[in-house]
Scaffold this active site. Structure first.
Site, PDB file in Angstrom:
ATOM      1  N   GLU A  83      64.397 118.156  16.142  1.00 21.94           N
ATOM      2  CA  GLU A  83      64.069 117.944  14.735  1.00 21.94           C
ATOM      3  C   GLU A  83      63.932 119.269  13.999  1.00 21.94           C
ATOM      4  O   GLU A  83      63.312 120.205  14.486  1.00 21.94           O
ATOM      5  CB  GLU A  83      62.762 117.145  14.601  1.00 21.94           C
ATOM      6  CG  GLU A  83      62.809 115.765  15.250  1.00 21.94           C
ATOM      7  CD  GLU A  83      63.724 114.788  14.511  1.00 21.94           C
ATOM      8  OE1 GLU A  83      64.222 115.130  13.426  1.00 21.94           O
ATOM      9  OE2 GLU A  83      63.938 113.684  15.048  1.00 21.94           O
ATOM     10  N   ARG A  93      55.657 101.981   8.836  1.00 20.61           N
ATOM     11  CA  ARG A  93      56.298 100.661   8.765  1.00 20.61           C
ATOM     12  C   ARG A  93      55.604  99.677   9.705  1.00 20.61           C
ATOM     13  O   ARG A  93      55.639  98.472   9.504  1.00 20.61           O
ATOM     14  CB  ARG A  93      57.777 100.809   9.128  1.00 20.61           C
ATOM     15  CG  ARG A  93      58.642  99.621   8.793  1.00 20.61           C
ATOM     16  CD  ARG A  93      60.115  99.939   8.992  1.00 20.61           C
ATOM     17  NE  ARG A  93      60.454 100.517  10.282  1.00 20.61           N
ATOM     18  CZ  ARG A  93      60.449  99.834  11.439  1.00 20.61           C
ATOM     19  NH1 ARG A  93      60.137  98.563  11.471  1.00 20.61           N
ATOM     20  NH2 ARG A  93      60.778 100.443  12.561  1.00 20.61           N
ATOM     21  N   CYS A 146      55.046 110.517  14.882  1.00 18.59           N
ATOM     22  CA  CYS A 146      55.737 111.718  15.380  1.00 18.59           C
ATOM     23  C   CYS A 146      55.873 112.775  14.287  1.00 18.59           C
ATOM     24  O   CYS A 146      55.562 113.945  14.501  1.00 18.59           O
ATOM     25  CB  CYS A 146      57.121 111.353  15.916  1.00 18.59           C
ATOM     26  SG  CYS A 146      57.038 110.506  17.502  1.00 18.59           S
ATOM     27  N   HIS A 167      62.739 114.446  19.414  1.00 16.77           N
ATOM     28  CA  HIS A 167      62.757 112.997  19.648  1.00 16.77           C
ATOM     29  C   HIS A 167      63.696 112.700  20.814  1.00 16.77           C
ATOM     30  O   HIS A 167      64.778 113.290  20.900  1.00 16.77           O
ATOM     31  CB  HIS A 167      63.261 112.253  18.404  1.00 16.77           C
ATOM     32  CG  HIS A 167      62.171 111.718  17.540  1.00 16.77           C
ATOM     33  ND1 HIS A 167      62.068 111.998  16.204  1.00 16.77           N
ATOM     34  CD2 HIS A 167      61.133 110.866  17.823  1.00 16.77           C
ATOM     35  CE1 HIS A 167      61.013 111.366  15.695  1.00 16.77           C
ATOM     36  NE2 HIS A 167      60.430 110.671  16.655  1.00 16.77           N
TER      37      HIS A 167
HETATM   38  N1  PCA Z   1      57.521 107.726  18.595  1.00 17.01           N
HETATM   39  C1  PCA Z   1      56.941 107.364  17.332  1.00 17.01           C
HETATM   40  C2  PCA Z   1      55.455 107.611  17.482  1.00 17.01           C
HETATM   41  C3  PCA Z   1      55.217 107.871  18.918  1.00 17.01           C
HETATM   42  C4  PCA Z   1      56.545 107.987  19.530  1.00 17.01           C
HETATM   43  O1  PCA Z   1      56.770 108.264  20.692  1.00 17.01           O
HETATM   44  C5  PCA Z   1      57.567 108.106  16.170  1.00 17.01           C
HETATM   45  O2  PCA Z   1      58.753 108.461  16.236  1.00 17.01           O
HETATM   46  O3  PCA Z   1      56.901 108.339  15.159  1.00 17.01           O
END
Ligand code: PCA
Length: 213
Positions: A83, A93, A146, A167
């Site tokens: 990211e 959401r 996140c 991610h």
């Molecule tokens: N993914 C979520 C929150 C925790 C996770 O592992 C996100 O992308 O916000």
């Protein structure tokens, strides 16, 4: 003797009714096999707006890392997503694991609208691809927990710290039916590559890698 560097690597617990979260599992795997040239601190954060940000701030305060890599699950994505942009926005959401569902609130009151990762995001994505694992630079980490931890981490660290967020897709182990996956070993390997690429001081200078749309 130079001071030993500290790397902070975090993942998340399961959320949204899922039974597993490959980010937390991969972080534990990296910790179990760590033999790198730095002290590695790992943590699996709660998927709550309040708890995750507090934990990130406490970890930064306690360990004073020079590298912070937070990770989380992006179910549905096919590649490791390094990211690049954190936004100062929460728009949940679904409820977090506390049942909290803030809408259109800042992550950090009074702070700028956005912040860039200070990791060498393009170099990391390229190095992961070089190991044969799908990876890309992403320009949105969403507006859930996140992104909140990503933005909070960038706010919490001094300016010379390299910090950011990765991610990960679902792991083959534990994925809901029909979701794109990577083997958990590959996800852990990708996180390890991200740490190593940052530790050697990689610099994105001049590398293309943006998105047309
Ligand atoms: N993914 C979520 C929150 C925790 C996770 O592992 C996100 O992308 O916000």
């Amino acid at each position: 003797m130079t001071e030993r560097r500290v790397v902070l690597l975090t993942g998340f617990e399961p959320f949204g009714g899922d039974e597993s979260n490959p980010s937390g599992d991969a972080v534990e795997r990296v910790a179990a096999t760590w033999n790198g040239d730095a002290e590695l601190i790992t943590a699996v954060l709660p998927v709550t707006f309040a708890g995750s940000a507090a934990a990130m701030r406490e970890l930064v305060e306690a360990h004073r890392p020079s590298i912070v890599i937070a990770t989380g699950l992006a179910g549905g994505r096919t590649a490791i997503s390094v990211e690049r942009v954190a936004v100062n926005l929460i728009d949940a959401r679904i409820p977090d694991n506390d049942g909290a569902q803030p809408i259109d609130e800042p992550s950090v009151h009074g702070a700028p609208a956005g912040a860039f990762a200070t990791l060498p995001v393009k170099s990391i994505a390229a190095a992961i691809r070089g190991a044969g694992i799908r990876a890309e630079v992403s320009h949105t980490a969403g507006t859930f927990v996140c992104n909140h931890v990503f933005y909070t981490a960038l706010q919490a660290v001094p300016s010379d710290v390299r910090a950011g967020f990765i991610h990960v897709p679902w792991a083959i182990e534990g994925a809901p039916t029909g979701q794109p996956t990577l083997p958990l070993d590959d996800i852990a390997a990708a996180l390890r590559i991200a740490i190593d690429t940052t530790l050697v001081g990689a610099d994105d200078g001049g590398m293309p890698g943006g998105a047309i749309h």
